[in-house]
Design an enzyme around this catalytic site. Structure first.
Site, PDB file in Angstrom:
ATOM      1  N   LYS A  25      -2.483 -13.256  -4.390  1.00 30.94           N
ATOM      2  CA  LYS A  25      -2.954 -11.935  -4.851  1.00 30.94           C
ATOM      3  C   LYS A  25      -4.250 -12.008  -5.656  1.00 30.94           C
ATOM      4  O   LYS A  25      -4.866 -10.972  -5.908  1.00 30.94           O
ATOM      5  CB  LYS A  25      -1.869 -11.268  -5.715  1.00 30.94           C
ATOM      6  CG  LYS A  25      -0.487 -11.189  -5.075  1.00 30.94           C
ATOM      7  CD  LYS A  25      -0.437 -10.223  -3.932  1.00 30.94           C
ATOM      8  CE  LYS A  25       0.922 -10.037  -3.312  1.00 30.94           C
ATOM      9  NZ  LYS A  25       1.929  -9.410  -4.100  1.00 30.94           N
ATOM     10  N   GLU A  44       4.061   4.068 -11.265  1.00 34.38           N
ATOM     11  CA  GLU A  44       3.643   2.795 -11.876  1.00 34.38           C
ATOM     12  C   GLU A  44       2.518   3.039 -12.881  1.00 34.38           C
ATOM     13  O   GLU A  44       2.521   2.476 -13.982  1.00 34.38           O
ATOM     14  CB  GLU A  44       3.176   1.826 -10.778  1.00 34.38           C
ATOM     15  CG  GLU A  44       4.335   1.332  -9.915  1.00 34.38           C
ATOM     16  CD  GLU A  44       3.910   0.507  -8.722  1.00 34.38           C
ATOM     17  OE1 GLU A  44       4.758  -0.190  -8.172  1.00 34.38           O
ATOM     18  OE2 GLU A  44       2.727   0.562  -8.324  1.00 34.38           O
ATOM     19  N   ALA A  82       1.360  -6.745  -8.100  1.00 39.14           N
ATOM     20  CA  ALA A  82       0.086  -6.180  -7.641  1.00 39.14           C
ATOM     21  C   ALA A  82      -0.158  -6.621  -6.209  1.00 39.14           C
ATOM     22  O   ALA A  82       0.393  -7.627  -5.751  1.00 39.14           O
ATOM     23  CB  ALA A  82      -1.058  -6.662  -8.528  1.00 39.14           C
ATOM     24  N   ASP A  83      -0.972  -5.849  -5.507  1.00 39.52           N
ATOM     25  CA  ASP A  83      -1.390  -6.255  -4.166  1.00 39.52           C
ATOM     26  C   ASP A  83      -2.638  -7.129  -4.246  1.00 39.52           C
ATOM     27  O   ASP A  83      -2.837  -8.021  -3.421  1.00 39.52           O
ATOM     28  CB  ASP A  83      -1.634  -5.007  -3.309  1.00 39.52           C
ATOM     29  CG  ASP A  83      -0.352  -4.202  -3.172  1.00 39.52           C
ATOM     30  OD1 ASP A  83       0.644  -4.777  -2.692  1.00 39.52           O
ATOM     31  OD2 ASP A  83      -0.332  -3.036  -3.595  1.00 39.52           O
ATOM     32  N   GLY A  95       8.673  -3.459  -6.329  1.00 40.51           N
ATOM     33  CA  GLY A  95       8.226  -4.394  -5.293  1.00 40.51           C
ATOM     34  C   GLY A  95       9.098  -5.635  -5.235  1.00 40.51           C
ATOM     35  O   GLY A  95      10.034  -5.807  -6.023  1.00 40.51           O
ATOM     36  N   SER A  96       8.760  -6.524  -4.296  1.00 44.51           N
ATOM     37  CA  SER A  96       9.602  -7.708  -4.084  1.00 44.51           C
ATOM     38  C   SER A  96       9.503  -8.686  -5.253  1.00 44.51           C
ATOM     39  O   SER A  96      10.492  -9.363  -5.578  1.00 44.51           O
ATOM     40  CB  SER A  96       9.217  -8.397  -2.770  1.00 44.51           C
ATOM     41  OG  SER A  96       7.845  -8.730  -2.768  1.00 44.51           O
ATOM     42  N   GLY A 106       3.848  -0.621  -2.182  1.00 45.44           N
ATOM     43  CA  GLY A 106       5.232  -0.129  -2.079  1.00 45.44           C
ATOM     44  C   GLY A 106       5.329   1.368  -2.279  1.00 45.44           C
ATOM     45  O   GLY A 106       6.421   1.904  -2.457  1.00 45.44           O
TER      46      GLY A 106
HETATM   47  C1  5RP Z   1       4.337  -1.099  -5.318  1.00 43.07           C
HETATM   48  C2  5RP Z   1       3.334  -2.053  -5.870  1.00 43.07           C
HETATM   49  C3  5RP Z   1       3.718  -3.490  -5.901  1.00 43.07           C
HETATM   50  O1  5RP Z   1       3.595  -3.944  -7.207  1.00 43.07           O
HETATM   51  C4  5RP Z   1       2.802  -4.257  -4.993  1.00 43.07           C
HETATM   52  O2  5RP Z   1       2.831  -3.668  -3.704  1.00 43.07           O
HETATM   53  C5  5RP Z   1       3.211  -5.725  -4.901  1.00 43.07           C
HETATM   54  O3  5RP Z   1       4.454  -5.820  -4.267  1.00 43.07           O
HETATM   55  P1  5RP Z   1       5.126  -7.200  -3.927  1.00 43.07           P
HETATM   56  O4  5RP Z   1       5.580  -7.786  -5.216  1.00 43.07           O
HETATM   57  O5  5RP Z   1       6.272  -6.828  -3.018  1.00 43.07           O
HETATM   58  O6  5RP Z   1       4.107  -8.054  -3.223  1.00 43.07           O
HETATM   59  O7  5RP Z   1       2.268  -1.711  -6.273  1.00 43.07           O
HETATM   60  O8  5RP Z   1       3.817   0.204  -5.228  1.00 43.07           O
END
Ligand code: 5RP
Length: 223
Positions: free
Chosen positions: A121, A103, A83-84, A29-30, A97
């Site tokens: 988050k 993961e 995490a989302d 992820g970013s 992602g």
């Molecule tokens: C990817 C994930 C990421 O950890 C989650 O989507 C958070 O991404 P970001 O750091 O871009 O907000 O679970 O599968």
């Protein structure tokens, strides 16, 4: 501070959890991309990484960090991932992602999950972010109907006008309208539905620590 700056801040802060001389588990992820960039500064003092996605593997290798297959290790001291959503007990929703399966596998190999996230988050209860669920394509319709019974609405994630295909060759359902009051029970239940590869609730593999990026600095939450 921008969200990007908050991500950079926690990505750098995560370096303190990396054990010199060892292999580190790396998420996707970013936010993790910021961590990988920071990790490059100490690549000489680690053995390498186990990666949770093709995208992270490519980034790690481009920065000269060796990537090991998950089957080459028996245990990792630490896994760093974003995490989302994360709640006050360290339960998470992940998979925005599309990398949730790998993961969860790397998290399960690791003694400690260190979550890196910006403060947007942190939630009271999981469920506002559409829940990612990786599924075997032939089961997608039936699984969508099972979510409907729980009050959820599932839609097949698209990319370039076609159903997205994960690194594992499967598909993703994103489910809205769920309120996940019991993350551990929910993960246990949905994980055994036929055709579910991985549900994006991380309660069995919850975070031990969350480094939360805030305007006043990095806050460390322990669970
Ligand atoms: C990817 C994930 C990421 O950890 C989650 O989507 C958070 O991404 P970001 O750091 O871009 O907000 O679970 O599968």
């Amino acid at each position: 501070m921008t969200q990007d700056e908050l991500k950079t801040q926690v990505g750098q802060a995560a370096l303190q959890y990396v054990v010199p001389g060892e292999i580190v588990g790396v998420g996707t992820g970013s936010t993790v991309n910021k961590f990988i960039e920071a990790l490059a500064s100490m690549k000489a003092s680690i053995k390498g990484a186990v990666s949770s996605s093709v995208a992270s593997t490519e980034k790690l290798q481009a920065l000269g960090i060796p990537v090991f297959d998950a089957n080459e290790v028996t245990e990792l001291s630490v896994y760093i991932d974003g995490a989302d959503e994360i709640d006050g007990q360290g339960h998470m929703v992940k998979g925005g992602g599309a990398a949730l399966t790998r993961e969860k596998i790397v998290a399960a190999l690791s003694k400690r999950f260190v979550c890196i996230a910006d403060e947007s988050k942190l939630v009271q209860a999981l469920g506002a972010f559409p829940l990612p669920v990786e599924v075997i394509p032939m089961a997608a319709g039936r699984i969508a109907r099972q979510f409907a019974v729980l009050g959820g609405t599932a839609s097949l994630r698209q990319k370039d006008g076609k159903p997205l295909v994960t690194d594992n060759g499967q598909q993703i359902l994103d489910v809205t309208g769920l309120r996940i009051a019991d993350p551990l029970g929910f993960e246990t239940e949905v994980s055994q539905w036929p055709g579910v590869v991985t549900v994006g609730v991380f309660a069995h593999q919850k975070a031990a620590v969350c480094l939360l990026g805030t305007a006043s600095g990095v806050k460390t939450l322990t669970f």
